[in-house]
Motif scaffolding. Structure first.
Motif, short mmCIF file in Angstrom:
data_model
loop_
_atom_site.label_atom_id
_atom_site.label_comp_id
_atom_site.label_asym_id
_atom_site.label_seq_id
_atom_site.Cartn_x
_atom_site.Cartn_y
_atom_site.Cartn_z
N GLU A 31 -0.14 -5.80 -6.76
CA GLU A 31 0.61 -6.95 -6.25
C GLU A 31 1.90 -6.52 -5.55
O GLU A 31 2.27 -7.07 -4.52
N ILE A 32 2.60 -5.54 -6.11
CA ILE A 32 3.82 -5.05 -5.46
C ILE A 32 3.48 -4.33 -4.16
O ILE A 32 4.14 -4.53 -3.14
N LEU A 33 2.43 -3.50 -4.18
CA LEU A 33 2.02 -2.84 -2.94
C LEU A 33 1.66 -3.86 -1.87
O LEU A 33 2.04 -3.72 -0.71
N LYS A 34 0.93 -4.89 -2.25
CA LYS A 34 0.55 -5.95 -1.31
C LYS A 34 1.80 -6.58 -0.69
O LYS A 34 1.90 -6.72 0.54
N LYS A 35 2.74 -6.95 -1.52
CA LYS A 35 4.00 -7.56 -1.04
C LYS A 35 4.72 -6.61 -0.09
O LYS A 35 5.19 -7.02 0.98
N ARG A 36 4.80 -5.34 -0.44
CA ARG A 36 5.51 -4.37 0.39
C ARG A 36 4.81 -4.14 1.72
O ARG A 36 5.46 -4.00 2.76
N PHE A 37 3.48 -4.07 1.70
CA PHE A 37 2.76 -3.89 2.96
C PHE A 37 3.02 -5.04 3.92
O PHE A 37 3.22 -4.83 5.12
N TYR A 38 3.04 -6.27 3.42
CA TYR A 38 3.34 -7.40 4.29
C TYR A 38 4.78 -7.36 4.80
O TYR A 38 5.06 -7.71 5.95
N GLU A 39 5.71 -6.89 3.98
CA GLU A 39 7.09 -6.71 4.43
C GLU A 39 7.17 -5.63 5.51
O GLU A 39 7.90 -5.76 6.49
N MET A 40 6.41 -4.54 5.32
CA MET A 40 6.41 -3.45 6.30
C MET A 40 5.89 -3.95 7.65
O MET A 40 6.50 -3.66 8.69
N ILE A 41 4.81 -4.69 7.63
CA ILE A 41 4.26 -5.24 8.88
C ILE A 41 5.28 -6.13 9.58
O ILE A 41 5.43 -6.09 10.80
N ALA A 42 6.00 -6.92 8.80
CA ALA A 42 6.98 -7.86 9.37
C ALA A 42 8.12 -7.14 10.07
O ALA A 42 8.78 -7.73 10.93
N GLN A 43 8.35 -5.87 9.74
CA GLN A 43 9.46 -5.13 10.35
C GLN A 43 9.19 -4.72 11.79
O GLN A 43 10.08 -4.27 12.48
N LYS A 44 7.97 -4.85 12.25
CA LYS A 44 7.57 -4.64 13.64
C LYS A 44 7.61 -3.19 14.12
O LYS A 44 7.32 -2.93 15.28
N ASN A 45 7.98 -2.23 13.28
CA ASN A 45 7.94 -0.83 13.69
C ASN A 45 6.94 -0.04 12.84
O ASN A 45 6.97 1.19 12.80
N TYR A 46 6.04 -0.76 12.19
CA TYR A 46 5.03 -0.16 11.32
C TYR A 46 3.64 -0.60 11.79
O TYR A 46 3.42 -1.77 12.09
N GLU A 47 2.72 0.37 11.84
CA GLU A 47 1.31 0.10 12.07
C GLU A 47 0.53 0.95 11.08
O GLU A 47 1.05 1.93 10.55
N CYS A 48 -0.71 0.58 10.84
CA CYS A 48 -1.52 1.30 9.87
C CYS A 48 -2.78 1.82 10.54
O CYS A 48 -3.61 1.04 11.01
N ALA A 49 -2.91 3.14 10.60
CA ALA A 49 -4.09 3.79 11.17
C ALA A 49 -5.10 4.03 10.06
O ALA A 49 -4.72 4.34 8.93
N VAL A 50 -6.36 3.88 10.39
CA VAL A 50 -7.42 4.05 9.39
C VAL A 50 -8.57 4.85 9.97
O VAL A 50 -8.71 5.02 11.19
N ILE A 51 -9.40 5.35 9.05
CA ILE A 51 -10.64 6.04 9.41
C ILE A 51 -11.78 5.30 8.72
O ILE A 51 -11.72 5.03 7.53
N TYR A 52 -12.81 5.01 9.50
CA TYR A 52 -14.03 4.42 8.95
C TYR A 52 -15.19 5.38 9.15
O TYR A 52 -15.30 6.03 10.19
N ASP A 53 -16.05 5.46 8.15
CA ASP A 53 -17.35 6.09 8.26
C ASP A 53 -18.34 4.92 8.21
O ASP A 53 -18.62 4.39 7.13
N GLY A 54 -18.78 4.49 9.37
CA GLY A 54 -19.56 3.24 9.44
C GLY A 54 -18.67 2.10 9.06
O GLY A 54 -17.61 1.90 9.65
#
Length: 142
Positions: A31-54
């Motif tokens: 729950e804290i991680l979820k809250k922080r990730f949404y705060e990070m996104i709101a700061q507008k200088n954060y993006e999240c890169a991911v890797i998918y296998d399929g």
């Protein structure tokens, strides 16, 4: 194997939390991680890169964008994690090459990062990628 590297849509940010929890040595709750990730996104200088296998999410790295007096426009990979089953196969290098290209396309000129002192495997990887140690990262909880 054809992996997919991309910036995750903000509305899908919660999907990275299970991977970040594996890296999380401080045992911060979901729950804290979820809250922080949404705060990070709101700061507008954060993006999240991911890797998918399929359709399977296997890797993550936050990307913080800023301008610093000593490095210019820089990107900072953060909370980098690749599923253990996919390690030691060159995927980390592919991911970082994708990150370098993505940052250059956006006009950034440097990459800097922090890694835990206890994470010797990451130190070897970053040295092999050409990173140099410039200082120490200090932390104080308020």
């Amino acid at each position: 194997m054809a992996f997919i590297f991309k910036i995750i849509d903000n509305e899908d940010i919660e999907s990275v939390i299970p991977l970040v929890e594996k890296l999380n040595s401080y045992k911060i709750s979901y729950e804290i991680l979820k809250k922080r990730f949404y705060e990070m996104i709101a700061q507008k200088n954060y993006e999240c890169a991911v890797i998918y296998d399929g359709n399977k999410l296997i890797g993550v790295s936050g990307l913080w964008f800023c301008t610093r007096h000593y490095s210019g426009r820089s990107v900072e990979p953060d909370h980098v994690y690749i599923d253990e089953a996919y390690r030691n196969k060159g995927l980390g290098r592919q991911f970082f090459n994708w990150i370098y290209d993505y940052a250059k396309e956006r006009g950034y000129e440097a990459v800097e990062l922090n890694t835990y002192v206890s994470n010797a495997q990451s130190h070897k990887f970053y040295f092999n990628e050409g990173f140099k140690i410039l200082g120490f990262h200090f932390f104080k909880k308020l």
